[in-house]
Design a protein around this motif. Structure first.
Motif, PDB file in Angstrom:
ATOM      1  N   LEU A 151      43.276  49.605  44.851  1.00 46.93           N
ATOM      2  CA  LEU A 151      42.211  49.302  43.885  1.00 46.93           C
ATOM      3  C   LEU A 151      42.332  47.859  43.388  1.00 46.93           C
ATOM      4  CD1 LEU A 151      41.883  52.621  41.824  1.00 46.93           C
ATOM      5  CD2 LEU A 151      40.752  51.958  43.942  1.00 46.93           C
ATOM      6  N   GLN A 152      43.578  47.402  43.188  1.00 44.59           N
ATOM      7  CA  GLN A 152      43.767  46.008  42.749  1.00 44.59           C
ATOM      8  C   GLN A 152      43.270  45.029  43.805  1.00 44.59           C
ATOM      9  OE1 GLN A 152      47.930  45.718  41.837  1.00 44.59           O
ATOM     10  NE2 GLN A 152      47.602  46.881  39.957  1.00 44.59           N
ATOM     11  N   ALA A 153      43.639  45.310  45.065  1.00 46.70           N
ATOM     12  CA  ALA A 153      43.220  44.408  46.147  1.00 46.70           C
ATOM     13  C   ALA A 153      41.700  44.427  46.283  1.00 46.70           C
ATOM     14  CB  ALA A 153      43.892  44.823  47.455  1.00 46.70           C
ATOM     15  N   LEU A 154      41.116  45.620  46.178  1.00 50.74           N
ATOM     16  CA  LEU A 154      39.656  45.726  46.276  1.00 50.74           C
ATOM     17  C   LEU A 154      38.974  44.938  45.166  1.00 50.74           C
ATOM     18  CD1 LEU A 154      39.226  49.515  47.153  1.00 50.74           C
ATOM     19  CD2 LEU A 154      38.381  47.592  48.512  1.00 50.74           C
ATOM     20  N   ASP A 155      39.541  45.024  43.961  1.00 47.79           N
ATOM     21  CA  ASP A 155      38.929  44.308  42.839  1.00 47.79           C
ATOM     22  C   ASP A 155      38.980  42.796  43.070  1.00 47.79           C
ATOM     23  OD1 ASP A 155      37.704  44.491  40.169  1.00 47.79           O
ATOM     24  OD2 ASP A 155      39.463  43.320  39.595  1.00 47.79           O
ATOM     25  N   GLU A 156      40.128  42.307  43.553  1.00 51.82           N
ATOM     26  CA  GLU A 156      40.257  40.856  43.808  1.00 51.82           C
ATOM     27  C   GLU A 156      39.258  40.414  44.878  1.00 51.82           C
ATOM     28  OE1 GLU A 156      45.012  41.070  43.191  1.00 51.82           O
ATOM     29  OE2 GLU A 156      44.325  40.164  45.063  1.00 51.82           O
ATOM     30  N   ASP A 157      39.238  41.162  45.987  1.00 51.55           N
ATOM     31  CA  ASP A 157      38.423  40.715  47.119  1.00 51.55           C
ATOM     32  C   ASP A 157      36.927  40.904  46.860  1.00 51.55           C
ATOM     33  OD1 ASP A 157      40.770  40.074  48.315  1.00 51.55           O
ATOM     34  OD2 ASP A 157      40.889  41.868  49.556  1.00 51.55           O
ATOM     35  N   TYR A 158      36.583  41.955  46.131  1.00 53.77           N
ATOM     36  CA  TYR A 158      35.169  42.151  45.796  1.00 53.77           C
ATOM     37  C   TYR A 158      34.713  41.012  44.877  1.00 53.77           C
ATOM     38  CZ  TYR A 158      30.853  44.484  44.347  1.00 53.77           C
ATOM     39  OH  TYR A 158      29.536  44.790  44.098  1.00 53.77           O
ATOM     40  N   GLY A 159      35.604  40.573  43.994  1.00 52.53           N
ATOM     41  CA  GLY A 159      35.307  39.414  43.133  1.00 52.53           C
ATOM     42  C   GLY A 159      35.022  38.185  43.993  1.00 52.53           C
ATOM     43  N   THR A 160      35.854  37.980  45.027  1.00 52.64           N
ATOM     44  CA  THR A 160      35.667  36.830  45.922  1.00 52.64           C
ATOM     45  C   THR A 160      34.307  36.920  46.614  1.00 52.64           C
ATOM     46  OG1 THR A 160      38.042  36.789  46.296  1.00 52.64           O
ATOM     47  CG2 THR A 160      36.693  35.610  47.904  1.00 52.64           C
ATOM     48  N   LEU A 161      33.969  38.124  47.083  1.00 48.19           N
ATOM     49  CA  LEU A 161      32.687  38.318  47.769  1.00 48.19           C
ATOM     50  C   LEU A 161      31.520  38.027  46.820  1.00 48.19           C
ATOM     51  CD1 LEU A 161      31.282  39.433  50.394  1.00 48.19           C
ATOM     52  CD2 LEU A 161      31.157  41.619  49.211  1.00 48.19           C
ATOM     53  N   GLN A 162      31.622  38.544  45.594  1.00 42.30           N
ATOM     54  CA  GLN A 162      30.526  38.370  44.632  1.00 42.30           C
ATOM     55  C   GLN A 162      30.372  36.918  44.198  1.00 42.30           C
ATOM     56  OE1 GLN A 162      28.546  40.792  44.956  1.00 42.30           O
ATOM     57  NE2 GLN A 162      28.493  41.786  42.982  1.00 42.30           N
TER      58      GLN A 162
ATOM     59  N   SER B  56      45.776  52.961  34.126  1.00 44.37           N
ATOM     60  CA  SER B  56      46.747  52.178  33.353  1.00 44.37           C
ATOM     61  C   SER B  56      47.397  51.083  34.195  1.00 44.37           C
ATOM     62  CB  SER B  56      47.824  53.083  32.767  1.00 44.37           C
ATOM     63  OG  SER B  56      48.813  53.366  33.742  1.00 44.37           O
ATOM     64  N   ARG B  57      47.308  51.203  35.526  1.00 47.26           N
ATOM     65  CA  ARG B  57      47.947  50.193  36.376  1.00 47.26           C
ATOM     66  C   ARG B  57      47.025  49.051  36.733  1.00 47.26           C
ATOM     67  NH1 ARG B  57      51.577  52.790  40.617  1.00 47.26           N
ATOM     68  NH2 ARG B  57      52.520  54.511  39.556  1.00 47.26           N
ATOM     69  N   LEU B  58      45.743  49.155  36.345  1.00 48.55           N
ATOM     70  CA  LEU B  58      44.806  48.106  36.748  1.00 48.55           C
ATOM     71  C   LEU B  58      44.655  47.069  35.640  1.00 48.55           C
ATOM     72  CD1 LEU B  58      42.169  50.458  38.400  1.00 48.55           C
ATOM     73  CD2 LEU B  58      44.132  49.333  39.449  1.00 48.55           C
ATOM     74  N   GLN B  59      44.259  45.874  36.062  1.00 42.13           N
ATOM     75  CA  GLN B  59      44.049  44.774  35.120  1.00 42.13           C
ATOM     76  C   GLN B  59      42.967  45.153  34.118  1.00 42.13           C
ATOM     77  OE1 GLN B  59      45.068  41.408  35.362  1.00 42.13           O
ATOM     78  NE2 GLN B  59      46.461  41.874  37.049  1.00 42.13           N
TER      79      GLN B  59
END
Ligand code: BTN
Length: 325
Positions: free
Chosen positions: A249-260, A72-75
């Protein structure tokens, strides 16, 4: 999203409270059904006020991991954490994610365990994972990078984990190459990246992250006390694990997006600024080989470049680093 996740999400947004009628309308269920879920959430430790004037208000979340709550806390639309599972105990969360990977589960699933009986670290070491004290979790990724670029993933994760730790605890955290997170020179988190590849193509990557959060000094085995610490020991207060987990998890999602999106360069820049190994005198044990010198920089693949005392530049991709302070 489940009803519980939606309730927690709405309550977090409506800080001043929300009426039972409004909550029921948003969820598309009856007020009695809302009340039944609120009672269940209270038994889990969520402190939810219910008053005829203010309606429902979330006063405090318990310091435990709850998959619906984390979701519930994730985008909406997040890749990392689109499915979250929490186990009370498992061998290793990397093992659980490996089974999911073999079953063809899509990337982004995250598995937490309150404790691990066979947690593992890098270089065949075991990872001490006592119940309820830390964050032990693994993420399944199916990245569009070649197997030569796996280091990019570990570097990305180190950048995200460090940022989340700093944001939640306000402690200054540094990265020790390749992927340890330190506070005041002692390790608070480690990353274990396991890859399944065929020839040059990656089938999947499992990234396991272990963070020592609320241990007291004597919760660590004796041999770790000089080198490991917890966020609680460093900050002097208990850290809310679900807040930290959600931030990670939020930071991972942002940074993994940048990597991809192909922008590893931006992540490598952040990593280099945070990595105290760069510029230090180091000794690295890579299998039977020992490399000594000054860590100069990272190359395009994420390998560490070491200037030896003979002036030669050595490229190192893994191993155990000792940094002279
Ligand atoms: C290291 O620094 O050596 C890496 C430690 C990684 C530990 C985590 S805890 C969650 C996941 N499951 C495991 O068995 N290991 C990783």
């Amino acid at each position: 999203m489940t009803i519980d996740a939606t309730i927690l999400n709405v309550l977090r947004t409506a800080e001043a409270g929300i009426s039972g009628a409004d909550l029921a309308t948003q969820l598309g269920v009856t007020r009695a059904a809302v009340w039944a879920r609120i009672k269940d959430l209270r038994t889990l430790g969520y402190e939810i006020d219910a008053s005829p004037h203010l309606g429902y208000r979330l006063r405090r979340s318990p310091n435990l991991l709850h998959s619906d709550d984390l979701r519930s806390r994730l985008q909406a639309g997040a890749v990392i954490g689109r499915e979250v599972e929490v186990f009370q105990e498992t061998t290793s969360t990397n093992d659980v994610v490996q089974k999911l990977a073999i079953d063809g589960v899509r990337e982004g699933v995250v598995v937490f365990a309150e404790s691990q009986t066979r947690g593992r670290g890098r270089l065949g070491r075991s990872w001490h994972s006592p119940a309820g004290k830390g964050l032990w979790f693994s993420v399944l990724l199916r990245p569009r990078v070649s197997s030569l670029e796996v280091t990019h993933i570990t570097i990305t994760v180190a950048v995200s984990i460090r940022r989340a730790i700093e944001a939640v605890t306000r402690l200054p955290a540094e990265i020790k190459w390749p992927n340890d997170i330190l506070v005041e020179g002692r390790k608070v988190a480690g990353i274990l990246t396991e890859v399944q590849a065929e020839q040059d193509a990656i089938r999947y990557v499992i990234v396991g992250v272990g963070t020592d959060v609320n241990q007291a000094a004597n919760d660590f085995p004796k041999e770790l006390r000089g080198v490991a610490t917890s966020l609680r020991q460093e900050s002097g207060r208990e850290v809310h694990r679900a807040d930290l987990a959600a931030a990670m998890l939020q930071a991972l999602d942002e940074d993994y997006g940048t990597l991809q999106r192909g922008d590893f360069g931006a992540l490598a820049e952040v990593w280099e600024r945070a990595c105290t190994t760069i510029g230090s005198k180091v000794t690295i044990q890579v299998g039977g080989r020992r490399v000594q010198g000054t860590a100069e920089s990272l190359d395009a693949d994420g390998a560490l470049l070491i200037r030896t005392r003979y002036g030669r530049l050595e490229r190192v991709v893994g191993g155990d680093v000792t940094v002279e302070r």
